[in-house]
Scaffold this motif. Structure first.
Motif, PDB file in Angstrom:
ATOM      1  N   ALA A   1      30.001  18.889 -65.739  1.00 41.79           N
ATOM      2  CA  ALA A   1      28.565  18.651 -65.760  1.00 41.79           C
ATOM      3  C   ALA A   1      28.245  17.155 -65.766  1.00 41.79           C
ATOM      4  O   ALA A   1      27.304  16.711 -65.109  1.00 41.79           O
ATOM      5  CB  ALA A   1      27.944  19.326 -66.979  1.00 41.79           C
ATOM      6  N   LYS A   2      29.034  16.371 -66.492  1.00 43.87           N
ATOM      7  CA  LYS A   2      28.835  14.922 -66.514  1.00 43.87           C
ATOM      8  C   LYS A   2      29.012  14.332 -65.116  1.00 43.87           C
ATOM      9  O   LYS A   2      28.225  13.485 -64.678  1.00 43.87           O
ATOM     10  CB  LYS A   2      29.825  14.267 -67.482  1.00 43.87           C
ATOM     11  N   PHE A   3      30.045  14.795 -64.419  1.00 41.35           N
ATOM     12  CA  PHE A   3      30.287  14.302 -63.063  1.00 41.35           C
ATOM     13  C   PHE A   3      29.127  14.668 -62.145  1.00 41.35           C
ATOM     14  O   PHE A   3      28.633  13.833 -61.379  1.00 41.35           O
ATOM     15  CB  PHE A   3      31.594  14.886 -62.521  1.00 41.35           C
ATOM     16  N   ASN A   4      28.677  15.907 -62.222  1.00 38.84           N
ATOM     17  CA  ASN A   4      27.559  16.346 -61.378  1.00 38.84           C
ATOM     18  C   ASN A   4      26.289  15.542 -61.666  1.00 38.84           C
ATOM     19  O   ASN A   4      25.578  15.128 -60.751  1.00 38.84           O
ATOM     20  CB  ASN A   4      27.302  17.840 -61.589  1.00 38.84           C
ATOM     21  N   ALA A   5      25.999  15.325 -62.947  1.00 37.68           N
ATOM     22  CA  ALA A   5      24.801  14.573 -63.310  1.00 37.68           C
ATOM     23  C   ALA A   5      24.899  13.116 -62.879  1.00 37.68           C
ATOM     24  O   ALA A   5      23.885  12.490 -62.534  1.00 37.68           O
ATOM     25  CB  ALA A   5      24.564  14.657 -64.815  1.00 37.68           C
ATOM     26  N   SER A   6      26.113  12.573 -62.883  1.00 43.12           N
ATOM     27  CA  SER A   6      26.278  11.167 -62.512  1.00 43.12           C
ATOM     28  C   SER A   6      25.972  10.931 -61.041  1.00 43.12           C
ATOM     29  O   SER A   6      25.531   9.842 -60.658  1.00 43.12           O
ATOM     30  CB  SER A   6      27.704  10.694 -62.836  1.00 43.12           C
ATOM     31  N   ILE A   7      26.202  11.917 -60.192  1.00 48.16           N
ATOM     32  CA  ILE A   7      25.911  11.770 -58.769  1.00 48.16           C
ATOM     33  C   ILE A   7      24.428  11.511 -58.554  1.00 48.16           C
ATOM     34  O   ILE A   7      24.023  10.743 -57.672  1.00 48.16           O
ATOM     35  CB  ILE A   7      26.361  13.029 -57.992  1.00 48.16           C
TER      36      ILE A   7
END
Length: 258
Positions: free
Chosen positions: A135-141
């Protein structure tokens, strides 16, 4: 305004080929319709057309629905029809503080982050660190990471935040989190749970009523898309019809259910 490194952009080739990327110098997008480099996008603007190695694509400003195209989703995610209604019925607005459990792949988390704006805050709980990492990776995009606080914790054991503006539960046994949610919500604020099966509805609904929530509802949303052709418009044969059930209610100011 010209696109720069770090900006999110939706690359639209056709209805089946939609890619959401974060612009990074030196990277490229490869598809079965050809490739294009991120460097060739930098300096363009949303709405521009760009040449690929074969054909061309449109550069669009990302919207929440675009996360369903290419984002990593190791767990089942909530669909736009449910997310949109849940956000609408919750009454949340820019600047609000929201608690969510569980995080999963972060699709609801990201949609909530859009809704509360730059001055709002999402605190999302999950017992699985690997899910929160996704989720952190997705939000960072989408450059939304600053609006989200991730907590690797079981919400059933307690919610650190008090007087929050809404709580969203997407977990196997939301009824076990209802007492904690009641304690943390502002009076008159909304608790919303999403469950995939009918037997979970009754436990959640009754737990909310017994805890003192009012205006409690259990609902299912049905949506179907149409195939539009001249003189042959009809519903599509395949589509996402049933997804799950939404149970919602408001914290009673006096703590008594009606």
């Amino acid at each position: 305004m010209p696109l720069k490194e770090g900006d999110p952009v939706t690359i639209w080739i056709d209805i089946k080929r939609v890619y959401l990327v974060k612009l990074t110098k030196g990277k490229r997008l490869d598809t079965d319709k050809g490739f294009l480099t991120h460097d060739s996008i930098i300096g363009k603007e949303y709405g521009d057309t760009i040449k690929m190695s074969r054909g061309e694509a449109l550069l669009l400003k990302p919207i929440p629905a675009d996360i369903y195209t290419t984002f990593n989703r190791p767990s089942q995610v909530l669909y736009p029809k449910d997310v949109a209604y849940m956000i609408y019925i919750s009454g949340i607005k820019p600047g609000d503080t929201i608690v969510e459990a569980g995080t999963g792949s972060g699709f609801l988390t990201i949609s909530l982050a859009y809704a509360v704006g730059a001055n709002g805050k999402i605190i999302t709980y999950d017992i699985r660190q690997d899910m929160q990492d996704t989720a952190k990776f997705n939000a960072s995009i989408l450059n939304l990471i600053d609006r989200i606080e991730f907590k690797n914790k079981d919400i059933r054991e307690g919610i650190d935040e008090k007087n929050v503006d809404a709580i969203f539960l997407d977990m196997p046994d939301p009824w076990n989190a209802v007492p904690r949610a009641y304690e943390s919500l502002k009076s008159s604020s909304e608790l919303i749970a999403f469950v995939p099966t009918v037997n979970q509805i009754e436990k959640t609904y009754l737990a909310m009523k017994n805890q003192g929530f009012i205006d409690v509802h259990a609902e299912e949303l049905i949506m179907r898309e149409y195939q539009v052709k001249e003189n042959a418009t009809r519903p599509k044969n395949i589509g996402v019809i049933h997804t799950g059930y939404i149970i919602r209610g408001r914290k009673s100011i006096k703590g008594t259910s009606l």
